[in-house]
Design a protein around this motif. Structure first.
Motif, PDB file in Angstrom:
ATOM      1  N   ALA A   1      13.117 -27.287  30.437  1.00 51.76           N
ATOM      2  CA  ALA A   1      13.087 -26.436  31.629  1.00 51.76           C
ATOM      3  C   ALA A   1      11.822 -26.691  32.443  1.00 51.76           C
ATOM      4  CB  ALA A   1      13.178 -24.964  31.219  1.00 51.76           C
ATOM      5  N   ALA A   2      10.680 -26.806  31.746  1.00 45.91           N
ATOM      6  CA  ALA A   2       9.412 -27.032  32.453  1.00 45.91           C
ATOM      7  C   ALA A   2       9.375 -28.410  33.097  1.00 45.91           C
ATOM      8  CB  ALA A   2       8.247 -26.863  31.480  1.00 45.91           C
ATOM      9  N   ILE A   3       9.869 -29.426  32.386  1.00 48.94           N
ATOM     10  CA  ILE A   3       9.841 -30.782  32.940  1.00 48.94           C
ATOM     11  C   ILE A   3      10.874 -30.936  34.055  1.00 48.94           C
ATOM     12  CG2 ILE A   3      10.147 -33.223  32.375  1.00 48.94           C
ATOM     13  CD1 ILE A   3       8.972 -32.619  29.642  1.00 48.94           C
ATOM     14  N   ASP A   4      12.001 -30.223  33.946  1.00 52.63           N
ATOM     15  CA  ASP A   4      12.969 -30.219  35.051  1.00 52.63           C
ATOM     16  C   ASP A   4      12.310 -29.696  36.327  1.00 52.63           C
ATOM     17  OD1 ASP A   4      15.016 -31.236  33.532  1.00 52.63           O
ATOM     18  OD2 ASP A   4      15.965 -29.296  33.130  1.00 52.63           O
ATOM     19  N   ARG A   5      11.575 -28.605  36.203  1.00 49.96           N
ATOM     20  CA  ARG A   5      10.903 -28.039  37.378  1.00 49.96           C
ATOM     21  C   ARG A   5       9.845 -29.007  37.919  1.00 49.96           C
ATOM     22  NH1 ARG A   5      11.161 -23.352  34.077  1.00 49.96           N
ATOM     23  NH2 ARG A   5       9.006 -23.687  33.383  1.00 49.96           N
ATOM     24  N   LEU A   6       9.157 -29.685  36.999  1.00 49.43           N
ATOM     25  CA  LEU A   6       8.147 -30.661  37.421  1.00 49.43           C
ATOM     26  C   LEU A   6       8.785 -31.806  38.198  1.00 49.43           C
ATOM     27  CD1 LEU A   6       5.276 -31.901  37.327  1.00 49.43           C
ATOM     28  CD2 LEU A   6       5.866 -32.844  35.076  1.00 49.43           C
ATOM     29  N   LEU A   7       9.892 -32.335  37.698  1.00 51.09           N
ATOM     30  CA  LEU A   7      10.565 -33.458  38.360  1.00 51.09           C
ATOM     31  C   LEU A   7      11.156 -33.044  39.705  1.00 51.09           C
ATOM     32  CD1 LEU A   7      12.341 -35.159  35.316  1.00 51.09           C
ATOM     33  CD2 LEU A   7      10.295 -35.933  36.523  1.00 51.09           C
ATOM     34  N   ASP A   8      11.663 -31.814  39.787  1.00 55.31           N
ATOM     35  CA  ASP A   8      12.230 -31.331  41.051  1.00 55.31           C
ATOM     36  C   ASP A   8      11.185 -31.292  42.161  1.00 55.31           C
ATOM     37  OD1 ASP A   8      14.623 -31.068  39.757  1.00 55.31           O
ATOM     38  OD2 ASP A   8      14.535 -28.889  39.555  1.00 55.31           O
ATOM     39  N   GLU A   9       9.932 -31.151  41.780  1.00 54.80           N
ATOM     40  CA  GLU A   9       8.849 -31.177  42.767  1.00 54.80           C
ATOM     41  C   GLU A   9       8.246 -32.573  42.914  1.00 54.80           C
ATOM     42  OE1 GLU A   9       6.075 -27.825  43.689  1.00 54.80           O
ATOM     43  OE2 GLU A   9       6.427 -27.404  41.567  1.00 54.80           O
ATOM     44  N   PHE A  10       8.001 -33.229  41.780  1.00 52.47           N
ATOM     45  CA  PHE A  10       7.264 -34.489  41.794  1.00 52.47           C
ATOM     46  C   PHE A  10       8.032 -35.599  42.499  1.00 52.47           C
ATOM     47  CE2 PHE A  10       6.379 -38.632  39.874  1.00 52.47           C
ATOM     48  CZ  PHE A  10       5.016 -38.739  40.107  1.00 52.47           C
ATOM     49  N   ILE A  11       9.323 -35.739  42.221  1.00 55.65           N
ATOM     50  CA  ILE A  11      10.081 -36.864  42.775  1.00 55.65           C
ATOM     51  C   ILE A  11      10.151 -36.807  44.302  1.00 55.65           C
ATOM     52  CG2 ILE A  11      12.356 -37.966  42.835  1.00 55.65           C
ATOM     53  CD1 ILE A  11      12.602 -37.328  39.843  1.00 55.65           C
ATOM     54  N   PRO A  12      10.529 -35.683  44.912  1.00 56.54           N
ATOM     55  CA  PRO A  12      10.500 -35.658  46.385  1.00 56.54           C
ATOM     56  C   PRO A  12       9.085 -35.797  46.954  1.00 56.54           C
ATOM     57  CG  PRO A  12      11.871 -33.890  45.522  1.00 56.54           C
ATOM     58  CD  PRO A  12      11.110 -34.447  44.366  1.00 56.54           C
TER      59      PRO A  12
END
Length: 213
Positions: free
Chosen positions: A29-40
């Motif tokens: 859950a934490a890494i999903d949130r990180l990727l949702d921000e980091f990739i864009p």
């Protein structure tokens, strides 16, 4: 010899076990949130300041000024979507997760790209510390080819090689120390055994001489 083996096992097993990182379930859950921000923000470069804040380690090896110009240490790619799931775990230790993720492009002139990454929990917050491409795929409608790290340039190959090298199990590094420690312990045991036998012989001679007086 049995005593020596038992002592060697007792002395070396706790050290080896302590050096081996504990495998844990990744905080998806934490890494999903990180990727949702980091990739864009960092990969698609839509928000360079936020991408800087979400990066650390080798994923942020340039100055802030260079980063804000778009000269980041993260491979730029026009990633499609707002939610990024389906990443596969390579390893997961407390506060340290390595994974691969496949991204699709926003333009048909590009194919999908596969990235290898590492996320670490730094001061209580997850950050991307490693990010580099490991494979690119041909666009739809073209002859399907896949390029790996060796085809993506020396820099990507060097990063991939260093990342793979960095994941060698600590137990491998402990083997030489355990071997040398075992040799040293064997030498001490052997010397101690010879000293005890020599002392016993001296006592026996002294007792025999005392009886003959």
């Amino acid at each position: 010899m049995r005593l020596f083996i038992a002592i060697l096992v007792v002395l070396n097993f706790p050290a080896t076990a302590a050096a081996q990182p504990r495998i844990v379930k990744p905080d998806r859950a934490a890494i999903d949130r990180l990727l949702d921000e980091f990739i864009p923000a960092a990969v698609a470069q839509k928000d360079l300041q936020r991408g800087w804040e979400l990066s650390a380690g080798v994923a942020r090896t340039v100055s802030h000024a260079e980063w804000m110009k778009g000269n980041t240490s993260v491979q730029k790619y026009p990633a499609k979507g707002a939610k990024f799931r389906g990443w596969t775990v390579n390893y997961s230790y407390p506060g340290d997760v390595g994974f691969d993720i496949l991204l699709q492009p926003t333009t048909r002139s590009l194919g999908a790209w596969s990235f290898r990454a590492e996320a670490q929990k730094i001061h209580g917050r997850w950050r991307i510390t490693t990010w580099y491409p490991v494979a690119t795929f041909a666009p739809p409608g073209q002859t399907q080819t896949v390029l790996g790290p060796n085809d993506l340039g020396a820099a990507s190959s060097a990063v991939a090689g260093s990342a793979d090298h960095g994941r060698l199990g600590p137990w491998v590094l402990a083997l030489p120390a355990a071997f040398l420690g075992g040799i040293a312990l064997l030498a001490v045991c052997f010397a101690g055994s010879r000293a005890l036998r020599r002392r016993a012989r001296v006592r026996a001679i002294e007792q025999q001489l005392a009886r003959t007086r």
